[in-house]
Design a protein around this motif. Sequence first.
Motif, short mmCIF file in Angstrom:
data_model
loop_
_atom_site.label_atom_id
_atom_site.label_comp_id
_atom_site.label_asym_id
_atom_site.label_seq_id
_atom_site.Cartn_x
_atom_site.Cartn_y
_atom_site.Cartn_z
N UNK A 87 0.81 -1.10 0.00
CA UNK A 87 -0.04 0.00 0.14
C UNK A 87 0.70 1.26 0.14
N UNK A 88 0.25 2.39 -0.36
CA UNK A 88 0.98 3.68 -0.49
C UNK A 88 0.41 4.48 0.64
N UNK A 89 -0.52 3.88 1.71
CA UNK A 89 -0.63 4.72 2.85
C UNK A 89 0.27 4.55 4.02
N UNK A 90 0.68 5.71 4.32
CA UNK A 90 1.86 5.86 5.43
C UNK A 90 1.57 7.05 6.28
N UNK A 91 1.32 6.95 7.45
CA UNK A 91 0.95 7.77 8.46
C UNK A 91 -0.44 8.71 7.98
N UNK A 92 0.11 10.04 8.50
CA UNK A 92 -1.17 10.91 7.87
C UNK A 92 -1.08 11.67 6.36
N UNK A 93 -1.67 11.48 5.61
CA UNK A 93 -1.83 12.24 4.33
C UNK A 93 -2.50 13.39 4.37
N UNK A 94 -2.01 14.43 3.87
CA UNK A 94 -2.87 15.93 3.56
C UNK A 94 -3.19 15.68 2.36
N UNK A 95 -4.38 15.95 1.97
CA UNK A 95 -4.78 16.11 0.59
C UNK A 95 -5.97 17.32 0.67
N UNK A 96 -6.50 17.62 -0.70
CA UNK A 96 -7.40 18.40 -0.94
C UNK A 96 -8.39 17.64 -1.87
N UNK A 97 -9.54 17.55 -1.60
CA UNK A 97 -10.49 16.71 -2.57
C UNK A 97 -10.94 17.64 -3.80
N UNK A 98 -10.68 17.34 -4.77
CA UNK A 98 -11.18 18.14 -6.00
C UNK A 98 -11.87 17.22 -6.91
N UNK A 99 -13.20 17.42 -6.60
CA UNK A 99 -14.04 16.33 -7.24
C UNK A 99 -14.16 16.57 -9.00
N UNK A 100 -14.16 15.60 -9.65
CA UNK A 100 -14.35 15.74 -11.27
C UNK A 100 -15.92 15.40 -11.49
N UNK A 101 -16.31 15.86 -12.45
CA UNK A 101 -17.67 15.66 -12.89
C UNK A 101 -17.85 14.11 -13.04
N UNK A 102 -19.27 13.63 -12.36
CA UNK A 102 -19.61 12.14 -12.70
C UNK A 102 -19.65 11.95 -14.00
N UNK A 103 -18.95 10.89 -14.42
CA UNK A 103 -19.13 10.35 -15.85
C UNK A 103 -20.50 9.84 -16.18
N UNK A 104 -21.45 9.65 -15.16
CA UNK A 104 -22.92 9.33 -15.31
C UNK A 104 -23.52 10.34 -14.78
N UNK A 105 -24.20 11.23 -15.53
CA UNK A 105 -25.06 12.26 -15.18
C UNK A 105 -26.65 12.00 -15.10
N UNK A 106 -27.29 11.97 -13.90
CA UNK A 106 -28.66 11.70 -14.20
C UNK A 106 -29.64 12.69 -13.98
N UNK A 107 -30.72 12.89 -14.81
CA UNK A 107 -31.48 13.82 -14.68
C UNK A 107 -32.51 13.71 -13.67
N UNK A 108 -33.17 14.56 -13.04
CA UNK A 108 -34.23 14.61 -11.93
C UNK A 108 -35.49 14.05 -12.53
N UNK A 109 -36.35 13.15 -12.16
CA UNK A 109 -37.38 12.47 -12.51
C UNK A 109 -38.41 12.58 -11.52
N UNK A 110 -39.56 12.57 -11.94
CA UNK A 110 -40.56 12.50 -11.01
C UNK A 110 -40.90 10.86 -10.55
N UNK A 111 -40.01 10.40 -9.86
CA UNK A 111 -40.32 8.78 -9.55
C UNK A 111 -40.77 9.15 -7.73
#
Length: 313
Positions: A87-111
């Motif tokens: 594993x690459x996990x070692x100790x405490x990792x500092x990071x910033x979450x930078x979300x990418x657009x979801x590859x599967x975009x769903x539209x709002x439906x009247x479900x």
Amino acid sequence: MLEFIQIHDQDNVAVALRDYKQGETLAWGAQQEQQCVELAEDVARGHKIALQDIPEGGHVLKYGYPIGHAIQPIQAGQHVHTHNTKTNLTGVEEYTYKPKPAPHIYEQESRTFQGFRRKDGRVGIRNELWIVPTVGCVNGIAELILNRFKQEVGDISPFENALVLKHNYGCSQLGDDHAHTRTILIDAVKHANAGGVLVLGLGCENNEMKEFKEAIGEYDAERVKFLLSQEVSDEVEEGVRLLHEIFAAVQEDRREAVPLSELNIGLKCGGSDGLSGITANPLLGRLSDYMAAQGGTTVLTEVPEMFGAETIL
């Protein structure tokens, strides 16, 4: 039928979907750009196969992300596992979450879904009758009450189930331990899946009924009843009587169409194996994307399963 899968086109490993023998060949890519690798050893179903040479210290890429690094040179066609990867996990990792657009975009439906709308506006997906003991000492009494009630009414409809939420707590607890027990039991009493609740106490526990009721706040008095065994001459008879009162109050309960925006789904880790990451996990991810698009909610309840994926989840 797929016999192996390269999850992301940048991955340098593939997952075997069947048992492979040394000398077999994997081929992938378009016909004009097809790539091949010959297996250097047997690889079992669910395990990883190197698609290219990975130098010592080089990243092992799966899902398009590094999941570890090679602790020795790995040749194309070799089995990639704990004997040559770490594993690459070692100790405490500092990071910033930078979300990418979801590859599967769903539209709002009247479900909608079929749920039980409660008086306070919340919605349950079940309609159940619960006896909630304030202390474990009354678990047996609660069973006697519930069994006699079910014998007397026969068909418990519109309740779909009736049970005692047994536990061993509520007595001789102090501080946060006591507070957490009370909070959990109160959450059960107010849960939207409970169409009716009998809160049953003994009378001498430190999870006192008076404080318990005050902590609950507002509640539907027709559907939530309270009983202290030491305050009545026959707690079983009195408990059955209170359950009949609750039963009378729920006779008009029916499922109704409710928007998906009011549905909350809890997700829990199952029996993880080498195939979970390409089957159940992506499916639940797609479901979560879809629910979010409808205004609904999914909750991942077992956070240790996120270790190593904090930056991408």
